[in-house]
Design an enzyme around this catalytic site. Structure first.
Site, PDB file in Angstrom:
ATOM      1  N   ARG A 145       0.746  -1.177   0.065  1.00 48.35           N
ATOM      2  CA  ARG A 145      -0.057   0.038   0.011  1.00 48.35           C
ATOM      3  C   ARG A 145       0.930   0.946  -0.051  1.00 48.35           C
ATOM      4  NH1 ARG A 145      -0.215  -2.017   5.408  1.00 48.35           N
ATOM      5  NH2 ARG A 145       0.622  -0.610   6.868  1.00 48.35           N
ATOM      6  N   TYR A 174      12.070   7.287  15.257  1.00 50.04           N
ATOM      7  CA  TYR A 174      11.949   7.064  13.537  1.00 50.04           C
ATOM      8  C   TYR A 174      12.968   8.183  12.941  1.00 50.04           C
ATOM      9  CZ  TYR A 174       9.294   8.050   9.150  1.00 50.04           C
ATOM     10  OH  TYR A 174       8.769   8.261   7.982  1.00 50.04           O
ATOM     11  N   ALA A 175      13.042   9.484  13.451  1.00 48.25           N
ATOM     12  CA  ALA A 175      14.213  10.348  12.887  1.00 48.25           C
ATOM     13  C   ALA A 175      15.563   9.976  12.910  1.00 48.25           C
ATOM     14  CB  ALA A 175      13.870  11.652  13.779  1.00 48.25           C
ATOM     15  N   LYS A 229      16.045   7.172  10.248  1.00 42.69           N
ATOM     16  CA  LYS A 229      15.885   7.631   8.972  1.00 42.69           C
ATOM     17  C   LYS A 229      17.324   8.224   8.801  1.00 42.69           C
ATOM     18  CE  LYS A 229      11.827   6.406   7.556  1.00 42.69           C
ATOM     19  NZ  LYS A 229      11.795   5.317   6.328  1.00 42.69           N
TER      20      LYS A 229
END
Ligand code: NAP
Length: 250
Positions: A18, A157-158, A161
Site C-alpha cells: 500500500r 523514527y528520525a 531515517k
C-alpha cells in the site's frame, strides 16, 4: 553475469502492499521492470500484482517481515536466484511508533530501528552481491524529512531515517566502483495510511511551512524513485533527495 540494456531489470520493493511502496511498484512496472512486491500482507500484495498485470506489467510476490531480521538475507538471495538477477532495491517499508522522547520506551525505540534501519541494511547487504556480479545496481532507500531536520515526537523514527542516510552514503562509497549507486529519497508529508490520523491542526501547520501548500501523493515519490533507479541516473550517488513540496529546502 553482466547486465545489458536489453535485459529486463528486476526490482525489489519492500512495503509494496500500500501507500508509497505500491505506487513505486506500479511506476517501476510501467517503466518495464519486473517488480518483486514484498511486505507481510500477501493478500494485499496479490492485489497489487493483479493491478500491475492488468496494465501489462510483470510482478511477483514475496512475503517478507522486516522485524524478522534473521529471515531477510535468505529472502533476498531467493529473489536473486529465482530471477537470475537483482538490479534495483527500493527499501520503502517503514513503521512509526511516535511518542515524546520522555515517554518513549526502549522497546519502541529499538523496534523502529530494527524495521526501518537494520532491515534496510540487511537487504542492501544481501542485494549487493548479485549487483556486484552484474556490475550494475540501484539502491534507493526511502528516508524522511524527519531524518534530515528532526521531528518532535519521532526521536526513534528520525534516528532510524538519519541512520539510513549515513548508511546509504557509506554504501555509495563502497559499491560505486562496481557500478552500483545508492541514494535516499526523503519524502515530506505524503497522503498515506501513515499520515491519515494526524490531527488537522498538525496538517495545517505543515501546509503553512510548505512552499507548495499541499500534501504530497505517493505518485510524487514514485516519480523520483523511477528516475533515481533508472539506467539514466548512473552518475547520481550518495545523495538525499527531499521530495517534500519545499518543506526543508536542504
Ligand atoms: P504505509 O502506508 O504505512 O505503508 C507501509 C508499508 O510498509 C506497507 O506496505 C506495510 O506492509 C510495510 N511494512 C510495515 N511493516 C513491515 C514489516 N515489519 N515488514 C515488511 N513490511 C512492512 O507507509 P507509507 O506512508 O507508504 O510509507 C512508506 C515509506 O515512506 C516508509 O519508509 C515511511 O517511513 C516513508 N515516509 C512516509 C511519509 C508519509 O508522509 N507517508 C513521509 C516520509 C517518509 P504490511 O503491513 O503488509 O507488512
Amino acid at each position: 553475469m553482466v547486465a545489458d540494456a536489453g535485459a529486463k531489470r528486476v526490482a525489489l520493493i519492500t512495503g509494496a502492499s500500500r501507500g508509497i511502496g505500491r505506487s513505486v511498484a506500479m511506476r517501476l512496472a510501467q517503466s518495464g521492470r519486473h517488480v518483486v512486491l514484498a511486505a507481510r500482507t500477501v493478500e494485499a500484495l496479490e492485489g497489487v500484482k493483479q493491478e500491475i498485470e492488468s496494465h501489462g506489467g510483470l510482478a511477483s510476490v514475496q512475503a517478507m517481515d522486516l522485524s524478522d531480521s534473521g529471515s531477510l538475507q535468505a529472502g533476498v538471495e531467493k529473489i536473486a536466484a529465482d530471477h537470475g538477477r537483482l538490479d534495483i532495491v527500493v527499501n520503502n517499508a517503514g513503521i512509526t511508533k511516535d511518542n515524546l522522547a520522555l515517554r518513549m520506551s526502549d522497546e519502541d525505540f529499538l523496534e523502529v530501528l530494527r524495521v526501518n534501519l537494520l532491515g534496510a541494511f540487511i537487504i542492501c547487504r544481501a542485494a549487493a552481491r548479485p549487483m556486484m556480479r552484474q556490475k550494475f545496481g540501484r539502491i534507493v532507500n526511502i528516508g524522511s524529512t524527519s531524518g534530515v531536520i528532526g521531528n518532535a515526537g519521532q526521536a526513534n523514527y528520525a534516528a532510524a531515517k538519519a541512520g539510513l542516510i549515513g548508511m546509504t552514503k557509506s554504501l555509495a562509497r563502497e559499491l560505486g566502483a562496481k557500478g552500483i549507486t545508492a541514494n535516499v529519497v526523503a519524502p515530506g508529508f505524503i497522503e498515506t495510511d501513515m499520515t491519515a490520523n494526524l490531527p488537522q491542526e498538525v496538517k495545517d501547520r505543515v501546509l503553512e511551512a510548505m512552499a507548495l501548500r499541499r500534501l504530497g501523493t505517493p505518485e510524487d515519490i514514485a516519480e523520483a524513485v523511477a528516475y533515481i533507479s533508472s539506467d539514466a541516473a548512473g552518475f547520481l550517488t550518495g545523495q538525499v533527495l527531499c521530495v517534500d513540496g519545499g518543506l526543508t529546502m536542504c
